[in-house]
Design a protein around this motif. Structure first.
Motif, PDB file in Angstrom:
ATOM      1  N   PRO A 163      58.119  42.342  60.004  1.00 47.20           N
ATOM      2  CA  PRO A 163      57.469  41.326  59.119  1.00 47.20           C
ATOM      3  C   PRO A 163      56.956  42.264  57.898  1.00 47.20           C
ATOM      4  O   PRO A 163      56.952  43.496  57.588  1.00 47.20           O
ATOM      5  CB  PRO A 163      55.547  41.658  59.773  1.00 47.20           C
ATOM      6  N   ALA A 164      57.042  41.282  56.775  1.00 47.28           N
ATOM      7  CA  ALA A 164      57.034  41.230  55.325  1.00 47.28           C
ATOM      8  C   ALA A 164      54.715  42.179  55.422  1.00 47.28           C
ATOM      9  O   ALA A 164      54.385  40.998  56.176  1.00 47.28           O
ATOM     10  CB  ALA A 164      56.395  40.247  54.630  1.00 47.28           C
ATOM     11  N   ILE A 165      54.501  42.499  54.377  1.00 41.40           N
ATOM     12  CA  ILE A 165      53.049  42.565  54.346  1.00 41.40           C
ATOM     13  C   ILE A 165      53.100  41.929  53.162  1.00 41.40           C
ATOM     14  O   ILE A 165      53.568  42.081  51.902  1.00 41.40           O
ATOM     15  CB  ILE A 165      52.924  44.109  54.007  1.00 41.40           C
ATOM     16  N   ALA A 166      51.724  40.868  53.397  1.00 42.87           N
ATOM     17  CA  ALA A 166      50.939  40.188  52.380  1.00 42.87           C
ATOM     18  C   ALA A 166      49.518  40.774  51.575  1.00 42.87           C
ATOM     19  O   ALA A 166      49.021  40.263  52.161  1.00 42.87           O
ATOM     20  CB  ALA A 166      51.294  38.643  52.495  1.00 42.87           C
ATOM     21  N   VAL A 167      49.542  41.102  51.040  1.00 42.86           N
ATOM     22  CA  VAL A 167      48.305  41.699  50.051  1.00 42.86           C
ATOM     23  C   VAL A 167      47.560  40.593  49.314  1.00 42.86           C
ATOM     24  O   VAL A 167      48.612  39.929  48.114  1.00 42.86           O
ATOM     25  CB  VAL A 167      48.776  43.194  49.020  1.00 42.86           C
ATOM     26  N   VAL A 168      47.073  40.379  49.681  1.00 42.50           N
ATOM     27  CA  VAL A 168      45.600  39.544  48.612  1.00 42.50           C
ATOM     28  C   VAL A 168      45.159  40.208  47.873  1.00 42.50           C
ATOM     29  O   VAL A 168      44.252  41.302  48.132  1.00 42.50           O
ATOM     30  CB  VAL A 168      44.863  38.444  50.214  1.00 42.50           C
ATOM     31  N   SER A 169      44.943  39.563  46.835  1.00 46.42           N
ATOM     32  CA  SER A 169      44.414  40.457  45.118  1.00 46.42           C
ATOM     33  C   SER A 169      44.146  39.058  43.878  1.00 46.42           C
ATOM     34  O   SER A 169      45.315  39.377  43.523  1.00 46.42           O
ATOM     35  CB  SER A 169      44.992  41.710  45.123  1.00 46.42           C
ATOM     36  N   THR A 204      48.122  36.140  44.644  1.00 42.51           N
ATOM     37  CA  THR A 204      47.095  36.200  43.440  1.00 42.51           C
ATOM     38  C   THR A 204      46.483  34.434  43.011  1.00 42.51           C
ATOM     39  O   THR A 204      47.439  33.689  43.648  1.00 42.51           O
ATOM     40  CB  THR A 204      47.415  37.321  42.195  1.00 42.51           C
ATOM     41  N   GLY A 205      45.586  34.477  42.066  1.00 39.69           N
ATOM     42  CA  GLY A 205      45.754  33.709  41.168  1.00 39.69           C
ATOM     43  C   GLY A 205      46.148  33.608  40.066  1.00 39.69           C
ATOM     44  O   GLY A 205      46.861  34.394  39.084  1.00 39.69           O
ATOM     45  N   ALA A 206      46.069  32.389  39.468  1.00 46.08           N
ATOM     46  CA  ALA A 206      47.021  31.228  38.043  1.00 46.08           C
ATOM     47  C   ALA A 206      46.269  31.992  37.089  1.00 46.08           C
ATOM     48  O   ALA A 206      47.354  33.587  36.402  1.00 46.08           O
ATOM     49  CB  ALA A 206      46.925  30.575  38.272  1.00 46.08           C
ATOM     50  N   SER A 207      45.176  32.948  37.299  1.00 44.87           N
ATOM     51  CA  SER A 207      44.866  33.460  35.987  1.00 44.87           C
ATOM     52  C   SER A 207      44.776  35.151  36.756  1.00 44.87           C
ATOM     53  O   SER A 207      43.590  36.310  35.446  1.00 44.87           O
ATOM     54  CB  SER A 207      43.366  33.194  35.740  1.00 44.87           C
ATOM     55  N   ALA A 208      45.825  35.616  37.350  1.00 44.35           N
ATOM     56  CA  ALA A 208      45.634  36.916  37.605  1.00 44.35           C
ATOM     57  C   ALA A 208      45.985  37.618  36.053  1.00 44.35           C
ATOM     58  O   ALA A 208      46.895  37.500  35.372  1.00 44.35           O
ATOM     59  CB  ALA A 208      47.059  37.423  38.393  1.00 44.35           C
ATOM     60  N   PRO A 209      45.730  39.161  36.142  1.00 41.10           N
ATOM     61  CA  PRO A 209      46.001  39.969  34.429  1.00 41.10           C
ATOM     62  C   PRO A 209      47.846  39.638  34.076  1.00 41.10           C
ATOM     63  O   PRO A 209      48.366  40.628  35.197  1.00 41.10           O
ATOM     64  CB  PRO A 209      45.555  41.387  34.920  1.00 41.10           C
ATOM     65  N   GLY A 211      42.335  29.542  40.292  1.00 42.27           N
ATOM     66  CA  GLY A 211      41.718  30.717  38.884  1.00 42.27           C
ATOM     67  C   GLY A 211      41.460  31.999  38.759  1.00 42.27           C
ATOM     68  O   GLY A 211      43.321  32.146  39.019  1.00 42.27           O
ATOM     69  N   THR A 212      41.540  32.809  38.650  1.00 35.82           N
ATOM     70  CA  THR A 212      41.570  34.680  39.371  1.00 35.82           C
ATOM     71  C   THR A 212      41.560  34.641  41.064  1.00 35.82           C
ATOM     72  O   THR A 212      42.470  35.699  41.420  1.00 35.82           O
ATOM     73  CB  THR A 212      40.166  35.133  39.000  1.00 35.82           C
ATOM     74  N   GLY A 213      40.877  33.741  41.699  1.00 37.79           N
ATOM     75  CA  GLY A 213      41.347  33.928  43.276  1.00 37.79           C
ATOM     76  C   GLY A 213      42.472  33.333  43.672  1.00 37.79           C
ATOM     77  O   GLY A 213      42.537  32.976  43.204  1.00 37.79           O
ATOM     78  N   VAL A 214      42.225  33.961  45.028  1.00 32.32           N
ATOM     79  CA  VAL A 214      43.221  32.984  45.765  1.00 32.32           C
ATOM     80  C   VAL A 214      42.457  31.917  46.655  1.00 32.32           C
ATOM     81  O   VAL A 214      41.710  32.556  47.796  1.00 32.32           O
ATOM     82  CB  VAL A 214      43.735  34.198  46.675  1.00 32.32           C
ATOM     83  N   ASP A 215      42.928  31.018  46.798  1.00 31.65           N
ATOM     84  CA  ASP A 215      42.578  30.008  47.841  1.00 31.65           C
ATOM     85  C   ASP A 215      43.241  30.331  49.027  1.00 31.65           C
ATOM     86  O   ASP A 215      44.610  30.404  49.797  1.00 31.65           O
ATOM     87  CB  ASP A 215      42.586  28.758  47.435  1.00 31.65           C
ATOM     88  N   PRO A 216      42.623  30.407  50.349  1.00 32.19           N
ATOM     89  CA  PRO A 216      42.732  30.601  51.726  1.00 32.19           C
ATOM     90  C   PRO A 216      43.646  29.387  51.804  1.00 32.19           C
ATOM     91  O   PRO A 216      45.289  30.253  53.096  1.00 32.19           O
ATOM     92  CB  PRO A 216      41.822  31.269  52.837  1.00 32.19           C
ATOM     93  N   ALA A 217      43.402  28.670  52.086  1.00 36.27           N
ATOM     94  CA  ALA A 217      44.731  27.157  52.705  1.00 36.27           C
ATOM     95  C   ALA A 217      45.356  27.303  52.015  1.00 36.27           C
ATOM     96  O   ALA A 217      46.860  27.091  52.224  1.00 36.27           O
ATOM     97  CB  ALA A 217      43.808  25.946  52.793  1.00 36.27           C
TER      98      ALA A 217
END
Length: 259
Positions: free
Chosen positions: A117-123, A146-151, A171-177
């Motif tokens: 499996p691939a590892i998918a990291v949420v950050s 990640t979100g669209a506003s990630a560094p 935004g900066t965060g990830v939407d779970p859906a």
């Protein structure tokens, strides 16, 4: 390992054997935990909890675990297309790439899956050490959600390390859906999240969790450790139904599905 639920039929020899105390083979575990034959994504979580509700001890889940818990852990990974994990858990647990296992090679090939499996990291911040083997030497490229506003500089660092960055939030965060949708859009339908508690809380809060595999460890920890899911309260608790229950050496391995 003994199956407690569904209860075996005493007139069924196979069921009687299943009820005896013995170590289940990996094929039996893989059959028991097989993903449903659905076309859409299926998100299951695998977590361990002490009797008093702690998800960790000294910041790690390993002290609550057992050999059988790790066998189920390995089985769930062996069936998944992708393992979704939060950045804090990657840092605390020292995550490494998933490995290919001969025991699941035939199943994965028949299902059209990659060897591991691939590892998918949420950050949100991408505050990750991209020199770690998780990013530099995975069998299957690691994904970063990640979100669209990630560094931008961190996005570039992730890509330079060989990770693929998927935007799953405005935004900066990830939407779970959107995270689930983004992975499913890459053909990664059989999803497994191993936490941590904050990430699982986000999945629970957004209503996208389909299944919970919960190991109840016969341990007491006290302390201030987080529970398995942490975050915003749901307005109405969501009901799940018990699908199966295994027991070994006092550990309970429960599987709940959305009703």
């Amino acid at each position: 390992m003994r199956r407690l639920f569904p209860l075996p039929d005493p007139n069924d020899p196979a069921g009687a054997r299943a009820a005896t105390d013995r170590e289940w083979g990996l094929d039996e575990l893989a059959d028991a935990y097989a993903y449903p034959a659905a076309e859409g994504p299926w998100l299951r979580a695998n977590m361990v909890s002490s009797l008093d509700g702690a998800a960790q001890h000294d910041g790690k889940s390993q002290p609550l675990s057992s050999d059988s818990d790790m066998r189920i852990f390995g089985t769930l990974r062996g069936l998944a297309d992708a393992v979704v994990v939060g950045a804090e858990t990657v840092r605390q647990e020292g995550y490494r790439p998933a490995r290919a296992r001969d025991a699941f090679a035939g199943r994965r090939a028949a299902a059209g899956q990659a060897p591991a499996p691939a590892i998918a990291v949420v950050s949100a911040s991408l505050d990750l050490d991209f020199s770690l083997p998780l990013f530099t030497s995975p069998l299957v490229p690691t994904l970063v959600l990640t979100g669209a506003s990630a560094p931008p500089e961190r996005v570039a660092a992730a890509a330079e390390a060989g990770a693929e960055v998927l935007v799953a939030g405005d935004g900066t965060g990830v939407d779970p859906a959107r995270a689930v949708e983004a992975l499913a859009g890459r053909g990664l339908r059989r999803l497994l999240t191993e936490g941590g508690p904050r990430l699982l809380g986000q999945f629970v809060g957004s209503g996208v969790l389909d299944e919970l595999c919960l190991t109840v460890s016969p341990t007491l920890t006290s302390g201030t450790a987080q529970r398995i899911a942490y975050g915003t309260d749901r307005a109405v608790p969501e009901r799940f139904a018990l699908a199966s229950l295994l027991e070994e050496a006092g550990f309970l391995f429960a599987r709940y599905r959305r009703t």
